[in-house]
Design an enzyme around this catalytic site. Structure first.
Site, PDB file in Angstrom:
ATOM      1  N   PHE A 106       0.808  -1.227   0.000  1.00 56.75           N
ATOM      2  CA  PHE A 106       0.000   0.000   0.000  1.00 56.75           C
ATOM      3  C   PHE A 106       0.842   1.279   0.000  1.00 56.75           C
ATOM      4  CE2 PHE A 106       0.397  -1.396   4.459  1.00 56.75           C
ATOM      5  CZ  PHE A 106       0.913  -0.258   5.061  1.00 56.75           C
ATOM      6  N   ARG A 150      -1.255   7.296  21.434  1.00 55.89           N
ATOM      7  CA  ARG A 150      -1.587   6.038  20.744  1.00 55.89           C
ATOM      8  C   ARG A 150      -2.929   5.501  21.269  1.00 55.89           C
ATOM      9  NH1 ARG A 150       1.094   4.791  16.054  1.00 55.89           N
ATOM     10  NH2 ARG A 150       0.433   2.645  16.409  1.00 55.89           N
ATOM     11  N   THR A 175      -5.301   1.282  13.947  1.00 55.39           N
ATOM     12  CA  THR A 175      -5.065   1.767  12.577  1.00 55.39           C
ATOM     13  C   THR A 175      -6.345   1.733  11.749  1.00 55.39           C
ATOM     14  OG1 THR A 175      -2.834   0.854  12.735  1.00 55.39           O
ATOM     15  CG2 THR A 175      -3.600   1.458  10.537  1.00 55.39           C
ATOM     16  N   ARG A 229      -9.821   7.870  15.827  1.00 53.56           N
ATOM     17  CA  ARG A 229     -10.032   7.142  14.574  1.00 53.56           C
ATOM     18  C   ARG A 229     -11.438   6.545  14.512  1.00 53.56           C
ATOM     19  NH1 ARG A 229      -3.969   4.559  14.052  1.00 53.56           N
ATOM     20  NH2 ARG A 229      -3.131   6.129  12.632  1.00 53.56           N
ATOM     21  N   HIS A 276      -2.048  10.706  12.560  1.00 55.64           N
ATOM     22  CA  HIS A 276      -0.827   9.916  12.793  1.00 55.64           C
ATOM     23  C   HIS A 276      -0.322  10.265  14.180  1.00 55.64           C
ATOM     24  CE1 HIS A 276       3.293   8.410  12.433  1.00 55.64           C
ATOM     25  NE2 HIS A 276       3.640   9.536  13.038  1.00 55.64           N
ATOM     26  N   GLU A 286      10.674  12.266  14.253  1.00 54.48           N
ATOM     27  CA  GLU A 286       9.585  12.870  13.464  1.00 54.48           C
ATOM     28  C   GLU A 286       9.439  14.362  13.775  1.00 54.48           C
ATOM     29  OE1 GLU A 286       6.269  10.237  14.292  1.00 54.48           O
ATOM     30  OE2 GLU A 286       7.141   8.635  13.077  1.00 54.48           O
TER      31      GLU A 286
HETATM   32  P1  GDP Z   1      -0.354   3.541  12.488  1.00 54.41           P
HETATM   33  O1  GDP Z   1       0.909   3.582  13.321  1.00 54.41           O
HETATM   34  O2  GDP Z   1      -1.567   3.089  13.285  1.00 54.41           O
HETATM   35  O3  GDP Z   1      -0.619   4.826  11.746  1.00 54.41           O
HETATM   36  O4  GDP Z   1      -0.173   2.376  11.398  1.00 54.41           O
HETATM   37  P2  GDP Z   1       1.044   1.935  10.429  1.00 54.41           P
HETATM   38  O5  GDP Z   1       2.336   2.564  10.843  1.00 54.41           O
HETATM   39  O6  GDP Z   1       0.985   0.449  10.340  1.00 54.41           O
HETATM   40  O7  GDP Z   1       0.613   2.495   8.998  1.00 54.41           O
HETATM   41  C1  GDP Z   1       0.853   3.828   8.634  1.00 54.41           C
HETATM   42  C2  GDP Z   1      -0.333   4.341   7.856  1.00 54.41           C
HETATM   43  O8  GDP Z   1      -0.431   3.619   6.612  1.00 54.41           O
HETATM   44  C3  GDP Z   1      -1.701   4.112   8.498  1.00 54.41           C
HETATM   45  O9  GDP Z   1      -2.022   5.066   9.499  1.00 54.41           O
HETATM   46  C4  GDP Z   1      -2.622   4.182   7.314  1.00 54.41           C
HETATM   47  O10 GDP Z   1      -2.884   5.526   6.908  1.00 54.41           O
HETATM   48  C5  GDP Z   1      -1.798   3.469   6.238  1.00 54.41           C
HETATM   49  N1  GDP Z   1      -2.093   2.018   6.167  1.00 54.41           N
HETATM   50  C6  GDP Z   1      -1.796   1.071   7.094  1.00 54.41           C
HETATM   51  N2  GDP Z   1      -2.195  -0.150   6.695  1.00 54.41           N
HETATM   52  C7  GDP Z   1      -2.761   0.032   5.469  1.00 54.41           C
HETATM   53  C8  GDP Z   1      -3.355  -0.856   4.506  1.00 54.41           C
HETATM   54  O11 GDP Z   1      -3.449  -2.072   4.710  1.00 54.41           O
HETATM   55  N3  GDP Z   1      -3.816  -0.278   3.359  1.00 54.41           N
HETATM   56  C9  GDP Z   1      -3.718   1.052   3.103  1.00 54.41           C
HETATM   57  N4  GDP Z   1      -4.201   1.544   1.946  1.00 54.41           N
HETATM   58  N5  GDP Z   1      -3.162   1.907   3.974  1.00 54.41           N
HETATM   59  C10 GDP Z   1      -2.696   1.415   5.145  1.00 54.41           C
END
Ligand code: GDP
Length: 139
Positions: free
Chosen positions: A58, A86, A92, A103, A116, A127
């Site tokens: 993705f 968090r 997520t 969320r 985020h 960051e």
């Molecule tokens: P976070 O720490 O909860 O933000 O999650 P991650 O670090 O795993 O992912 C970063 C960001 O990527 C997420 O907040 C989403 O915007 C996006 N994302 C995560 N998983 C997916 C997925 O399976 N598909 C898509 N399209 N976007 C994703």
């Protein structure tokens, strides 16, 4: 102990004019917004910011989404800010997020999940430094 974390109000939220609502939520939950700016990320910045996900299927979509509208980048201060943010941010995927989390309240999909938040103190420091100079952070 007072701690800092890094937050982004993401494109789905700025597009729906939710910056004020999310900021009110943050302040009501004990965070101080000690730095904030509205910016339009470049593809380069978005790719660099999410470099940890560069091999995920993705990644391309995620970068396009992050540059699709302005974002609001922020430094938040609170006791245990990283863990606390968090928690109030939620899972997520908004579908899996607990009731009352950002969320769950505002997210539209696993990608368009409104905010985020840094996942560790180390990443928070990295960051914050990516987007803000020391003089832009006023605690
Ligand atoms: P976070 O720490 O909860 O933000 O999650 P991650 O670090 O795993 O992912 C970063 C960001 O990527 C997420 O907040 C989403 O915007 C996006 N994302 C995560 N998983 C997916 C997925 O399976 N598909 C898509 N399209 N976007 C994703």
């Amino acid at each position: 102990m007072k701690e800092r974390t890094f937050s982004i109000i993401k494109p789905d939220a700025t597009q729906r004019n939710l910056t004020g609502k999310i900021n009110a939520f943050l302040e009501e939950h004990g965070f101080r917004i000690i730095a904030q700016k509205r910016i339009h990320l470049s593809r380069r910045e978005a790719s660099q910011f999410y470099a940890v996900h560069k091999d995920r299927p993705f990644f391309g979509e995620l970068v396009e989404y992050m540059v699709s509208q302005p974002v609001v980048v922020q430094v938040l201060e609170a006791d245990d800010a990283v863990t606390k943010y968090r928690e109030v941010m939620g899972a997520t995927n908004p579908k899996d997020a607990t009731d009352g989390t950002i969320r769950k309240l505002f997210g539209e999909s696993i990608e368009r999940n409104s905010v985020h938040g840094s996942d560790s103190k180390e990443n928070a420091a990295i960051e914050i430094a990516f987007f803000f100079s020391g003089t832009e952070i006023v605690g």
